[in-house]
Design a protein around this motif. Structure first.
Motif, short mmCIF file in Angstrom:
data_model
loop_
_atom_site.label_atom_id
_atom_site.label_comp_id
_atom_site.label_asym_id
_atom_site.label_seq_id
_atom_site.Cartn_x
_atom_site.Cartn_y
_atom_site.Cartn_z
N GLY A 1 0.75 -1.11 0.08
CA GLY A 1 0.13 -0.12 -0.09
C GLY A 1 0.76 1.26 0.00
N TYR B 1 -4.16 4.12 -0.35
CA TYR B 1 -4.85 4.21 0.82
C TYR B 1 -5.06 5.88 1.27
CZ TYR B 1 -0.89 4.69 3.71
OH TYR B 1 0.44 4.98 4.21
N ASP C 1 -8.13 6.00 4.12
CA ASP C 1 -9.16 5.31 4.13
C ASP C 1 -9.09 4.15 5.02
OD1 ASP C 1 -11.29 3.30 3.57
OD2 ASP C 1 -11.20 3.93 1.49
N LYS D 1 -10.01 0.53 4.28
CA LYS D 1 -9.20 -0.11 3.47
C LYS D 1 -7.85 -0.60 3.69
CE LYS D 1 -8.85 1.34 -1.00
NZ LYS D 1 -8.40 2.19 -2.15
N VAL D 2 -7.22 0.27 4.83
CA VAL D 2 -6.20 -0.33 5.66
C VAL D 2 -6.22 -1.43 6.31
CG1 VAL D 2 -4.29 0.30 7.08
CG2 VAL D 2 -5.02 2.10 5.51
#
Length: 399
Positions: free
Chosen positions: A136, A160, A169, A172-173
């Motif tokens: 990410g 992210y 977000d 999402k993480v």
């Protein structure tokens, strides 16, 4: 997506339950990390046969026990108290978090999934051969590395943090289950909920080092997480040796006067004598009008004050992505034409390599490669010492 928002306890519990199910068993990064876990722990064994020594970086310390490492980041960001991370060899027991370790963040290593909050983290992962661990990035549009951009495009690496990297977000993480999320040390309102959900947040605060080699040595911080200690030592030692050779070469020439920086929002930031920028200029065989000013930061002046003190500097080194020609310089302010370096055409900026979204390779790859930055600066200040030099980061503004 792209917005940091609070998570309810129910949503946190649901996400944690979903991510605890083991994920994609075919992830090669996770499989590789699992293969390196200790299967039969022996308390008498030293699980770190290759140890790193920190020589130039001053903002973090590293010490070893038999089955874990302790990293302390002295100042994650200005005015913030130190943070300690206990990096435990996978498959071995974590120490009790008491005494000096009270409040420390515990991470099993080597990590398989890394989220990187700054583009400066990416070259370290690349140099360590650990890009497969990158899962990410905060702001994909600011990345200059073609390798990393390709991973983002392929969907192997997720974004992210939105366009600027600031609006995290959180869902999402948490859903991606990173082993660590490296930040630049500055706090974000999303980090509280992420910590609550079990995400390990670590401050990679290389930007606070006052010396080029100090910043570059943070590759050892990343290596402690990924298990690339031997590679980090080899890479850094080569960078340090090449940097030292360039300093020695530049020291043989007479110092050249330099004008560092440019106007920004009505103010010109000039580096103090103990700053990162001043060190680079000095090591390249240069000097500037504020070189004797104490401190590691910078001072802000108006243009007239800068002209009064540095009008005659031989070389001008602005750090502007947008300036490509001398006409761009006078368009920004006609008074720029009063500098001697403008008249002679000796204006060099760091914008040779820009990413498609405006990211600058000087601030990305340059953090880990001060030897390449210094090689460029020596060639700018003392071209007679570097005939035929191919520039990596700097370019001369055209007329």
């Amino acid at each position: 997506m792209g917005m940091s928002r609070p998570l309810t306890g129910t949503l946190v519990a649901l996400l944690l339950a979903l991510t605890a199910c083991g994920g994609d068993s075919g992830d090669p990064g996770e499989a590789a990390a699992g293969d390196r876990c200790v299967g039969d722990f022996d308390p008498a064994e030293d699980y770190f046969p290759v140890k790193q020594t920190v020589r130039h970086a001053s903002n973090f310390t590293l010490r070893y026990a038999k089955n874990y490492q302790v990293i302390t980041v002295k100042q994650p960001s200005p005015g913030v108290k130190p943070e300690t991370y206990v990096l435990v060899r996978c498959g071995t027991p974590a120490p009790a978090l008491t005494g000096p370790l009270a409040g420390a963040v515990t991470v099993e290593t080597p990590v398989a999934k890394v989220f990187a909050g700054s583009t400066t983290h990416l070259p370290f992962l690349t140099e360590l051969g650990a890009l497969d661990r990158l899962k990410g990035v905060a702001a994909a549009g600011l990345i200059t590395s073609p390798q990393v951009r390709a991973l983002v495009k392929a969907g192997t690496v997720v974004e992210y943090g939105g366009v600027t990297g600031e609006e995290v977000d959180t869902e999402k993480v948490i859903g991606a289950r990173p082993d660590v999320l490296m930040t630049d040390g500055r706090e974000n309102r999303a980090y509280g909920p992420l910590r609550q959900a079990g995400v390990k947040i670590l401050a990679n605060a290389e930007w606070q080092e006052a010396t080029p080699l100090g910043r570059a040595e943070w590759i050892k911080f990343v290596a402690a997480l990924t298990g690339g200690e031997a590679t980090a030592t080899r890479v850094f030692d080569k960078v340090a040796a090449d940097y030292g050779a360039l300093v020695a070469k530049a020291a043989k020439a007479s110092p050249v006067t330099v004008l560092p920086g440019q106007m920004f929002q009505g103010q010109w930031a000039v580096p103090n004598g103990g700053s990162f920028t001043s060190r680079l200029i000095k090591d390249a065989g240069g000097t500037h009008a504020w070189a004797a000013t104490p401190g590691t930061g910078s001072a802000t002046l108006d243009l007239e004050a800068v002209l009064a003190k540095a009008r005659g500097a031989k070389i001008w080194l602005p750090q502007v992505n947008e300036w490509k020609t001398l006409a761009d310089v006078t368009k920004a302010d006609p008074r720029h034409a009063e500098f001697a370096a403008f008249t002679s055409g000796d204006v060099w900026s760091i914008n040779k390599v820009l990413g498609p979204g405006g990211g600058n390779d000087f601030y990305e790859r340059g953090v880990g490669r001060p030897d390449l930055i210094l090689a460029d600066l020596v060639a700018v200040l003392h071209p007679e010492l570097s005939p035929g030099h191919t520039f990596t980061f700097y370019r001369r503004l055209t007329r």
